[in-house]
Each structure stands twice: as C-alpha cells, then as structure tokens.
Design an enzyme around this catalytic site. Structure first.
Site, PDB file in Angstrom:
ATOM      1  N   SER A   1      41.897  41.735  41.254  1.00 58.42           N
ATOM      2  CA  SER A   1      42.880  41.169  42.203  1.00 58.42           C
ATOM      3  C   SER A   1      42.787  42.052  43.593  1.00 58.42           C
ATOM      4  O   SER A   1      41.787  42.397  44.139  1.00 58.42           O
ATOM      5  CB  SER A   1      44.344  41.316  41.726  1.00 58.42           C
TER       6      SER A   1
ATOM      7  N   HIS B   1      45.551  33.260  37.711  1.00 60.05           N
ATOM      8  CA  HIS B   1      45.387  34.664  38.143  1.00 60.05           C
ATOM      9  C   HIS B   1      45.492  35.860  36.989  1.00 60.05           C
ATOM     10  O   HIS B   1      44.841  36.597  37.034  1.00 60.05           O
ATOM     11  CB  HIS B   1      46.264  34.810  39.396  1.00 60.05           C
TER      12      HIS B   1
ATOM     13  N   ASP C   1      43.695  29.415  39.512  1.00 64.34           N
ATOM     14  CA  ASP C   1      44.304  30.692  40.191  1.00 64.34           C
ATOM     15  C   ASP C   1      44.795  29.997  41.560  1.00 64.34           C
ATOM     16  O   ASP C   1      44.105  29.851  42.399  1.00 64.34           O
ATOM     17  CB  ASP C   1      43.340  31.633  40.476  1.00 64.34           C
TER      18      ASP C   1
END
Length: 401
Positions: free
Chosen positions: A209, A342, A310
């Site tokens: 991320s 995600h 996501d």
C-alpha cells in the site's frame, strides 16, 4: 556488532512532539537464557507498553485528520467493526510476536524517532538465509512495523529473514522524510544482516500500500543517484527483486480518488509536499523521463500484486505501472488476485492461513533454484488458520480501506 534497542524510559524529543527512548543495548546473540526471568519480563512488558502507546497515538492521528463529517464517521465505525472481526487473529499474531525468542524487536537503524526495525529470524541457524525488507502501509499516517509480523512469522518458518521497517509518519514528517527513513533502513540491513544470519547477496525489497509507494520511490531515487555518480550507502544492485502489493505509483492520477474516499486533497497534498511535488514522487512518471533511461536500466526485477476488488487503490495503479516499466525495458510482471480487496492480500489472507497466491509466489520466487530449501518448504505444515472464515469474509465486506 549492531545492537538491538529495548525500551526503558521515555524523554521528550526536542521539537518533534514525540518522545525518545533511552536504550538498553542487547547483542544479536542475547536470548532469554542470558537474562533473568524478571529482566526478560520487564523488557518485554515495557516494549509492549511503548508499542501499544504508539499504536493508539497513530489511530488518534488518523481519526483527527479524517475529521467528523458523515463519511468520516461512517469509515470510523467501519474501522472499529473491521478491527473487532479480525482481532482474534491479530491477538494470536501479537502473542507469537511478543514471546518468540527468534524475533529481534526494535533494532535501531537511525537517529530519528521511529528509526527502528523488527528482525524475524528462522529457527534454523544453518547457513545464510535470504532476506525480505518489508515496508508496511498505513495511508502515510499510521504505518507500523509490527504489522510485518503477519507476513514475517510464516516467512521465517520457511527459512526467510524478514526485516520489517518502521518510519516516521505524517504529520510528524512529509513524504521526503519517509523516503529517507526507508532508504536508511535498507542501508542498515544491507550492511549488517550477515551478523544476524542473513545473506547479503539475497536481499529482496517489498512494500504494501503506502509502503509500496514509499519503497518504490526509494528504489527509483536510489537508481538515479547511482546514475549521477552520487555517493550512496547502499546500491540497487544489492536487491534481487522488488515486490509491490496494492501500491500507488502515479500520484496525480489518484488525488481525486483519495479525496472522494475521505483522504482530503489538502491533507494529501500536504503529505506529498505540494502539487508541484506529485510527479517527483510518482515512479511511473519518473521512469518515462528519457534523462533517467540509464538509471532505470539498473532496476531489479519488479513483481506487482493487486486485488481486482481493491477500491482503496484501484488495480489500474499496478496495471499501468507494469505497462510503463515494460515500455522502458524493465523486467516486470503483474499478478492480479481475483476478487481480493485492499486488505485481503495482506491481512485477511494471512489470518486465513493455508495456501495463498501472494505468499506462495514469494516463497517459491525467493527459494527458486534451491532444491533443498524448496523441499523443506514442501514438507512444512500449512499456515495455521487464525480467524474463522465467516468473520474474515464479513471483515472484507466492511473494511473501510
């Protein structure tokens, strides 16, 4: 030999609003047998209390910056419910993390607050082990090295050392400081990992991320520095490959998307040091610059993972970056994980245990060509399930990320 820092007391750090720690140094060989029971308990208790305080402070920071609007309140409630659903699994990981004698917690790699890393080491000490340097996500505001245990503990069980890096977050610092911290952590690992049983010729970089964004910026900026002939403390050539999970690689493309999801434009631009800096911290844009063509050519093989479901960072972010990498001649591949959100790739799948596309790929890639290591992996018991499946499925649906 590099020391490990164990927290004892806190003193104010000038001008930072944070608190610095007075260290007790413990060598890599130190274990529970060389400490009295009371000393061992005291060290672990103080460390746990310090880390708990840090986590609470990070959560408070996130809530404060999200504000009190309807959308933000909804996400705050969703975060609480999501956390409660996965909490049983997280507590099991935390228990393993705190009690394992094979984890070196809060090793100091720099002189700034939170310049710390956790080393998750295999039980088997025979031979030098491959190393993964892991940079966790957290919206650039709540990144925390302890989350690396989700990945690091099972990797260590498969003879891979994991160095999970902490770094300063916004609003304490902005993106250039985060990049500097991670680069310094990589330098420490490259120089010192052999003393912990790691193979300095088999080091891999991985980010998740926001951590994928920061680490990819580090990677490209390091390559550009080497191309320009600048003196550096580590080299891109020391990294065998780069793994990016659910990452951000083109900031201008996602400003509006983040704003719509509650990470307000003004806050995001403050993190990234203004709109004029967005391109400078966008690896996808930088690699297209003809002036850095030679620098780009020294990048290691790059593998990006992204869930097709996501919504926090759309999979197009990784799709587009891989296409750009291939256009400029960098070896790159994309693995899209069907139906994964995600948080699925890093959190729910880790708590689910068993076989997992991302985890299995990384293990096979790192141990590729080593028949003995692959045989040990094949004989290893499957990863333990840490949370019931209905709770994980509900968590995926509720996750605010």
């Amino acid at each position: 030999m590099p020391p490990e820092e164990m927290t004892t007391t806190d003193t104010p750090a000038s001008g930072s609003g944070t608190r610095r720690r007075k260290p007790i140094t413990v060598s890599p060989e130190t274990d529970s047998q060389s400490l009295t029971r009371s000393e061992f308990f005291s060290h672990d208790f103080i460390h746990a209390a310090s880390e708990t305080y840090l986590i609470l402070r990070l959560i408070y920071t996130l809530v404060r910056y999200l504000g009190v609007g309807r959308q933000s309140m909804f996400r705050a409630v969703a975060l609480i419910v999501y956390t409660m659903l996965i909490l049983p699994g997280l507590l099991k990981v935390a228990y393993q993390f705190c009690l394992s004698p094979h984890i070196r917690r809060s090793v100091v790699y720099g002189d700034q607050p939170r310049n710390r890393l956790d080393l998750l080491l295999p039980k088997d000490k025979d031979g030098l082990k491959p190393v993964v340097i892991f940079v966790t996500g957290g919206a650039w505001m709540i990144g925390y090295k302890g989350l690396g245990a989700l990945l690091g503990i099972p990797l260590a069980e498969r003879d891979i050392i994991v160095a999970s890096l902490d770094y300063r977050n916004f609003p304490q610092v902005t993106i250039s400081d985060m990049v500097e911290d991670v680069s310094q952590g990589i330098s420490f690992v490259c120089k010192n990992i052999a003393e912990y049983g790691g193979d300095p010729n088999r080091i891999y970089l991985m980010g998740q991320s926001a951590g994928a964004h920061i680490s990819s910026c580090v990677l490209l900026q390091q390559a550009i520095k080497e191309y320009k002939g600048e003196i550096t403390s580590w080299s891109v050539s020391q990294l065998k490959a780069y793994f990016g999970v659910s990452g951000v690689y083109n900031l201008p493309n996602l400003v509006d998307h983040f704003d719509a999801r509650g990470l307000h434009r003004s806050i995001f631009l403050s993190m990234m040091e203004g709109e004029e800096s967005l391109q400078h911290f966008s690896p996808e844009i930088l690699i297209e610059d003809p002036s850095v063509e030679t620098a780009v050519s020294i990048l290691p093989h790059i593998v990006l993972f992204h869930g097709t479901a996501d919504f926090s960072i759309p999979p197009d972010a990784s799709i587009s970056f891989v296409e750009s990498l291939k256009r400029v001649g960098v070896g790159a591949e994309l693995i899209l994980c069907n139906g994964k959100s995600h948080t699925d790739l890093f959190v729910q799948n880790a708590l689910r245990g068993g076989k997992d596309e991302l985890f299995d790929y990384i293990v096979d890639y790192i141990h590729g060509g080593d028949d003995d290591a692959l045989a040990k992996v094949a004989a290893a018991p499957p990863r333990e399930r840490l949370c019931p499946e209905p709770m994980l499925m509900l968590a995926s649906m509720i996750s605010p990320f």
